[in-house]
Design an enzyme around this catalytic site. Structure first.
Site, PDB file in Angstrom:
ATOM      1  N   ASP A 135       4.552   0.011   2.782  1.00 12.55           N
ATOM      2  CA  ASP A 135       3.819  -1.254   2.897  1.00 12.55           C
ATOM      3  C   ASP A 135       3.365  -1.766   1.541  1.00 12.55           C
ATOM      4  O   ASP A 135       3.477  -2.955   1.239  1.00 12.55           O
ATOM      5  CB  ASP A 135       2.577  -1.056   3.786  1.00 12.55           C
ATOM      6  N   GLU A 166      -4.503  -4.453  -3.134  1.00 10.70           N
ATOM      7  CA  GLU A 166      -4.153  -4.512  -1.720  1.00 10.70           C
ATOM      8  C   GLU A 166      -5.319  -3.987  -0.880  1.00 10.70           C
ATOM      9  O   GLU A 166      -5.751  -2.857  -1.036  1.00 10.70           O
ATOM     10  CB  GLU A 166      -2.904  -3.642  -1.482  1.00 10.70           C
ATOM     11  N   ASP A 205      -0.798   0.234  -2.582  1.00 13.15           N
ATOM     12  CA  ASP A 205      -0.644   1.626  -2.153  1.00 13.15           C
ATOM     13  C   ASP A 205       0.744   2.146  -2.499  1.00 13.15           C
ATOM     14  O   ASP A 205       1.702   1.388  -2.573  1.00 13.15           O
ATOM     15  CB  ASP A 205      -0.835   1.738  -0.632  1.00 13.15           C
ATOM     16  N   ASP A 216       2.948   3.452  -0.808  1.00 11.35           N
ATOM     17  CA  ASP A 216       3.764   3.672   0.391  1.00 11.35           C
ATOM     18  C   ASP A 216       4.661   2.451   0.617  1.00 11.35           C
ATOM     19  O   ASP A 216       4.681   1.526  -0.192  1.00 11.35           O
ATOM     20  CB  ASP A 216       2.874   3.932   1.623  1.00 11.35           C
TER      21      ASP A 216
END
Ligand code: 0RA
Length: 660
Positions: free
Chosen positions: A505, A428, A501, A503
């Protein structure tokens, strides 16, 4: 063990040789010794109860995870016979529990088709249990027998008289922790399988209970609509075009049950079962169905003049767009083939299914012309869309965008070309991609950075999907092609690793990628080629020493080893920035950073924590239950936002347990 029981098991040394073989090579009998094999123990016992039900003697099965984490499976069947076995000089119950494949021998005439993929019998469960207890209700008595690691503790004995005329079998076991990597049963895994079994066997009620927590969890499955309800469950999030069509009957001693409907989507979802086992790789029953569906619908459309206004020739695929179908056949002596032994090989089954579907479907269409018309119209729309997609794909090919020789510019490929020894990280963001390119071992690791979010394939048609640059890059790099063109022999890497990541997102992007892979390259998941990288969440620095932690617990363990009380850091949990905590005396000099994203890690850190095969942890993605995985992606990527938000939040936290 008491002296008496030692004496008893000593007499059985010979018999236990068979079980010792199971203990020495458990994976040969149950597949593996991880979570999957562990849950297989339950399935093995339940299969025996299902056999009782299919023979017509049982209608209720109960599966309980007890407070001590042991499992009880009980049924109201005839009960395992307890009388003396004439040749063996011990009870039939004891033979069933200690001799491999003994279960069926007592009951040759019964219609026994369950007992599965491994189909090894309860004696295997006994061999792999630290302890196992059986209670049998039979002949007006309650009988009891107990085993330790497969060895009988004492002969079967009657412990009470029954007030009512009842029969049944209850098996309670605790898996052997010296054999299994984990002995933790997952209630979700159990209910998924029991729900599936209840849909496939509509006369049975299956009760599942988890008693480990203060408040018990309970699910009761009974679906008198059988496969019709199964199809509706699978497509609960979609809009069906008509009520499911049910085809039921027996041909050549093969009981066949099929239910299907068409929905407003474009993908084909056929789930096939042989003797209650999901045949992931399909086989002859599936060929028989597909061939009859194409032929019967084609005949019907032609005969009723429904193809007059089109020039497009309908192909088999056109008859399966937007089709959701469950096929369940019972085969006496199934031959399983294929990589994972989940492909039916019996050739007689193809003609049995084909004949029945040809007959019954033609009948149905004659009696339900309105449904027939709707189905043919849908197939025509599919054919037209497919034609458009084909043209888009040809165009894309001409531009070389999809040609595997034309690798995407941003792919940093590896130097080794033998796919088995290569891996690709799909990363990403460009900045993380940059770190990964610098940190990798370029001999065998390729990096493909992605920009932003990829397209949600659940909401798009194939030709739109093929216009998306990120998706095109993935397809070109992976090399196999997609959908109908998919060819695993062209795979360019042995491992495809998704690195996003830690998180919300990142979870969303990972889910989008998995959705694409599940819908268009499902074979890659089934062959265990897809992995998820586990970047650390925390870095703890003390002087020159550096430690990494994947979650809060690990971080706290590291702090404790440094004699720092993690409680004092609670305030830090929600603080994403790196902090020097010097106000609390005892943690002076220690820096704890919480990584916001992969991009914050330098190449060396990314290599040593997430990419170095010696030190990294990879999660392999596998499909635990195919219909449920389908529903999951539908829920996640379909139109409603709330379930997606909930899942991503839950999954962002528990990603280390990911199973789809
Ligand atoms: C052998 C013979 C018979 C039944 C069973 C085994 C049996 C095994 C299991 C395992 C779980 N539940 C079960 N229920 C039955 C036939 C007995 C007869 O003929 O009465």
């Amino acid at each position: 063990m008491s002296a008496g029981s030692q004496e008893y098991s000593a007499k059985n040394i010979n018999v236990l040789k068979g079980l010792e073989a199971v203990q020495k090579r458990p994976a040969m009998y149950i597949g593996d010794i991880g979570s999957r094999g562990l849950h297989h123990l339950i399935n093995e016992v339940v299969d025996n109860s299902i056999d009782e039900a299919l023979a017509g003697y049982c209608d209720t099965i109960e599966v309980i995870i007890n407070k001590d984490s042991s499992v009880t499976v009980s049924d109201n069947g005839r009960g395992i016979p307890v009388d003396l076995h004439p040749e063996e000089n011990r009870s039939a119950l004891e033979v069933v529990m200690t001799v491999l494949h003994a279960g069926g021998k007592f009951d040759k005439d019964s219609y026994k088709v369950s007992g599965g993929l491994h189909g090894v019998g309860v004696s295997v469960v006994n061999a792999l249990s630290e302890w196992l207890k059986v209670e049998v209700k039979r002949d007006g008595k309650l009988w009891f027998m107990e085993f330790r690691r497969g060895a009988p503790v004492a002969p079967v004995k009657s412990i009470s008289n029954l007030a009512k005329k009842e029969t049944g079998t209850k098996v309670t076991f605790f898996p052997d922790g010296e054999i299994f990597k984990t002995t933790l049963f997952k209630f979700d895994t159990i209910i998924a399988r029991m729900r599936e079994l209840a849909y496939l066997n509509k006369t049975i009620t299956i009760i599942c209970i988890d008693r480990r927590e203060e408040v018990e969890e309970k699910e009761v499955f009974h679906f008198k609509g059988g496969l019709v309800e199964f199809v509706q469950y699978i497509d609960a999030k979609r809009t069906p075009l008509h009520k499911p069509v049910l085809i039921e009957g027996e041909k050549d001693n093969t009981p066949i049950e099929i239910a299907f409907h068409y929905n407003d989507a474009f993908d084909e979802n056929i789930f096939s079962y042989v003797n209650n086992i999901n045949t992931h790789e399909g086989g002859t029953h599936l060929y028989g169905f597909k061939s009859a569906l194409t032929r019967t619908l084609n005949n019907y459309a032609t005969r009723n003049g429904l193809l007059k206004n089109t020039k497009i020739q309908l192909s088999g695929d056109d008859f399966r767009e937007g089709l959701t179908c469950v096929i369940s056949v019972k085969v006496m002596e199934p031959q399983f083939e294929g990589q994972t032994k989940t492909k039916l090989g019996n050739s007689e089954t193809k003609s049995a299914v084909e004949t029945l579907v040809n007959e019954k479907l033609a009948e149905f269409l004659e009696e339900n012309p309105a449904v027939g018309k709707k189905i043919i119209e849908k197939c025509l729309r599919s054919a037209e869309a497919r034609d458009a997609a084909r043209r888009a794909r040809d165009l894309a090919r001409r531009k070389n965008a999809l040609d595997s020789f034309d690798l995407p510019g941003k792919l940093a490929d590896c130097s080794i070309t033998d796919p088995e020894h290569c891996e690709i990280y799909i990363v990403e963001g460009d900045s993380a991609g940059g770190s990964a390119k610098q940190g990798r071992d370029r001999r065998f690791q390729a990096i493909l950075p992605l920009k932003g979010k990829i397209l949600n394939v659940e909401k798009s048609k194939l030709h739109k999907i093929l216009e998306n640059n990120e998706i095109k890059a993935i397809i070109a790099a992976v090399g196999t092609g997609i959908d109908l063109d998919f060819d695993i022999s062209k795979l360019r890497y042995g491992k495809i690793i998704l690195m996003t990541d830690a998180d919300v997102d990142g979870s969303h992007i990972r889910t989008l990628l998995l959705t694409f892979l599940f819908r268009y390259m499902r074979e890659l998941i089934k062959h265990g080629k897809i992995y998820i990288a586990q970047p650390p969440l925390y870095r703890i620095k003390k002087g020159k020493e550096e430690f990494f932690a994947f979650d809060e617990r690990e971080r706290d363990d590291i702090l404790k080893r440094m004699k720092i009380n993690p409680k004092k850091l609670e305030a830090l949990n929600d603080t994403p920035e790196s902090q020097e905590l010097d106000d609390l005396g005892n943690i002076k000099g220690v820096t704890i950073s919480r990584y916001k994203g992969l991009g914050e890690m330098n190449p060396e850190q990314l290599w040593s924590t997430t990419m170095n095969p010696e030190t990294r942890t990879l999660l392999q993605v596998n499909v635990e239950n195919e219909p449920d995985a389908h529903i999951l992606f539908e829920t996640l990527m379909g139109d409603s936002v709330e379930p997606r938000r909930l899942f991503i939040e839950k999954n962002a936290k528990y990603v280390r347990n990911l199973d789809v």
